[in-house]
Every structure is written in C-alpha cells, then in structure tokens.
Design a protein around this motif. Sequence first.
Motif, mmCIF file in Angstrom:
data_model
loop_
_atom_site.group_PDB
_atom_site.id
_atom_site.type_symbol
_atom_site.label_atom_id
_atom_site.label_comp_id
_atom_site.label_asym_id
_atom_site.label_seq_id
_atom_site.Cartn_x
_atom_site.Cartn_y
_atom_site.Cartn_z
ATOM 1 N N HIS A 19 0.842 -1.202 0.000
ATOM 2 C CA HIS A 19 0.000 0.000 0.000
ATOM 3 C C HIS A 19 0.877 1.253 0.000
ATOM 4 O O HIS A 19 0.648 2.190 -0.774
ATOM 5 N N GLU A 20 1.897 1.258 0.839
ATOM 6 C CA GLU A 20 2.780 2.420 0.944
ATOM 7 C C GLU A 20 3.479 2.712 -0.376
ATOM 8 O O GLU A 20 3.629 3.868 -0.773
ATOM 9 N N ASN A 21 3.911 1.662 -1.086
ATOM 10 C CA ASN A 21 4.615 1.873 -2.349
ATOM 11 C C ASN A 21 3.678 2.268 -3.481
ATOM 12 O O ASN A 21 4.094 2.961 -4.408
ATOM 13 N N ILE A 22 2.425 1.861 -3.415
ATOM 14 C CA ILE A 22 1.450 2.370 -4.387
ATOM 15 C C ILE A 22 1.320 3.874 -4.199
ATOM 16 O O ILE A 22 1.406 4.643 -5.159
ATOM 17 N N ALA A 29 4.255 8.878 -10.877
ATOM 18 C CA ALA A 29 3.922 7.988 -12.004
ATOM 19 C C ALA A 29 3.228 8.753 -13.123
ATOM 20 O O ALA A 29 2.566 9.769 -12.894
ATOM 21 N N ARG A 30 3.407 8.242 -14.323
ATOM 22 C CA ARG A 30 2.707 8.762 -15.491
ATOM 23 C C ARG A 30 1.212 8.514 -15.323
ATOM 24 O O ARG A 30 0.802 7.417 -14.960
ATOM 25 N N PHE A 31 0.396 9.539 -15.567
ATOM 26 C CA PHE A 31 -1.062 9.387 -15.545
ATOM 27 C C PHE A 31 -1.549 9.598 -16.965
ATOM 28 O O PHE A 31 -1.336 10.648 -17.551
ATOM 29 N N GLU A 32 -2.165 8.574 -17.521
ATOM 30 C CA GLU A 32 -2.645 8.671 -18.896
ATOM 31 C C GLU A 32 -3.879 7.794 -19.072
ATOM 32 O O GLU A 32 -3.990 6.742 -18.441
ATOM 33 N N TYR A 35 -5.404 6.130 -15.938
ATOM 34 C CA TYR A 35 -4.687 5.230 -15.027
ATOM 35 C C TYR A 35 -3.270 5.717 -14.773
ATOM 36 O O TYR A 35 -2.706 6.484 -15.551
ATOM 37 N N TYR A 36 -2.723 5.247 -13.655
ATOM 38 C CA TYR A 36 -1.319 5.487 -13.307
ATOM 39 C C TYR A 36 -0.510 4.254 -13.693
ATOM 40 O O TYR A 36 -0.937 3.130 -13.433
ATOM 41 N N VAL A 37 0.647 4.479 -14.282
ATOM 42 C CA VAL A 37 1.545 3.381 -14.635
ATOM 43 C C VAL A 37 2.498 3.156 -13.464
ATOM 44 O O VAL A 37 3.297 4.034 -13.117
ATOM 45 N N LEU A 38 2.382 1.985 -12.827
ATOM 46 C CA LEU A 38 3.204 1.632 -11.675
ATOM 47 C C LEU A 38 4.089 0.446 -12.035
ATOM 48 O O LEU A 38 3.758 -0.319 -12.938
ATOM 49 N N ARG A 39 5.181 0.287 -11.320
ATOM 50 C CA ARG A 39 6.098 -0.824 -11.567
ATOM 51 C C ARG A 39 6.396 -1.544 -10.262
ATOM 52 O O ARG A 39 6.754 -0.897 -9.271
ATOM 53 N N SER A 56 7.524 -5.604 -13.474
ATOM 54 C CA SER A 56 6.479 -5.461 -14.496
ATOM 55 C C SER A 56 5.668 -4.197 -14.259
ATOM 56 O O SER A 56 5.610 -3.680 -13.145
ATOM 57 N N GLU A 57 5.025 -3.733 -15.333
ATOM 58 C CA GLU A 57 4.140 -2.583 -15.220
ATOM 59 C C GLU A 57 2.743 -3.042 -14.840
ATOM 60 O O GLU A 57 2.252 -4.067 -15.328
ATOM 61 N N PHE A 58 2.114 -2.236 -13.985
ATOM 62 C CA PHE A 58 0.726 -2.446 -13.586
ATOM 63 C C PHE A 58 0.030 -1.103 -13.712
ATOM 64 O O PHE A 58 0.673 -0.049 -13.712
#
Length: 103
Positions: A19-22, A29-32, A35-39, A56-58
């Motif tokens: 949760h903290e890292n999200i 993170a890029r917002f497009e 959605y946000y692109v997270l790794r 991986s990207e999520f």
Amino acid sequence: MGIQAEMQPVADDPYIFSHENILLQIQTARFELGYYVLRFYSKEGRPATEPTETISEFYLYPSGGTLRDSSMNLVLYDPRYDIYRGFTPPHLQQRQEKSSPEG
C-alpha cells in the motif's frame, strides 16, 4: 557482508508491492487514459511482496480502485484507491489546488 551492505534495504524498495509503495509511486507515475503506470516486482504475472528477477508494469485506475496487469486483467480491487470511496489521487489534488480561490 559486502554484498548485503550494497543492497538496498527491502523496506526502502519502491518495487515491493505494498500500500505504501502504491501511494509513493503515484506521486511521480505517469497518468494517462485514466490510469497510473506503476512498476512492481512480479511473480507469475502478479505483483510480488518481495524482490524477484522481474519488474512489471501495472495500471492503477482510481476511477474504480482497480489494479490491472499489462494484459488489463484485474489483479486487485481496493476501495482505498477508489475515488468514489473518498480517495483523492495526485491528478485530482492538482486540479483542486488550481481551482481553489487564493486566500
């Protein structure tokens, strides 16, 4: 001992799924396209709570509180990330700040 000293502490690793890292990652993170692109580290296509050989990207969709994988499969629903349950992601915080009257 030298290898351990050079390794980044697990608690400070932003790629460990938590949760903290999200919350940390969405700040930059890029917002497009909504959605946000997270790794995150991943194991068998799912975000991992410990380091693995794969990152991986999520995709975090705050309009529904869902996290999806690169094939857009649903990985997680969490109301803590759902704007309809009170979550305010960075892109909406910035919008609110711009529209606030100056004091």
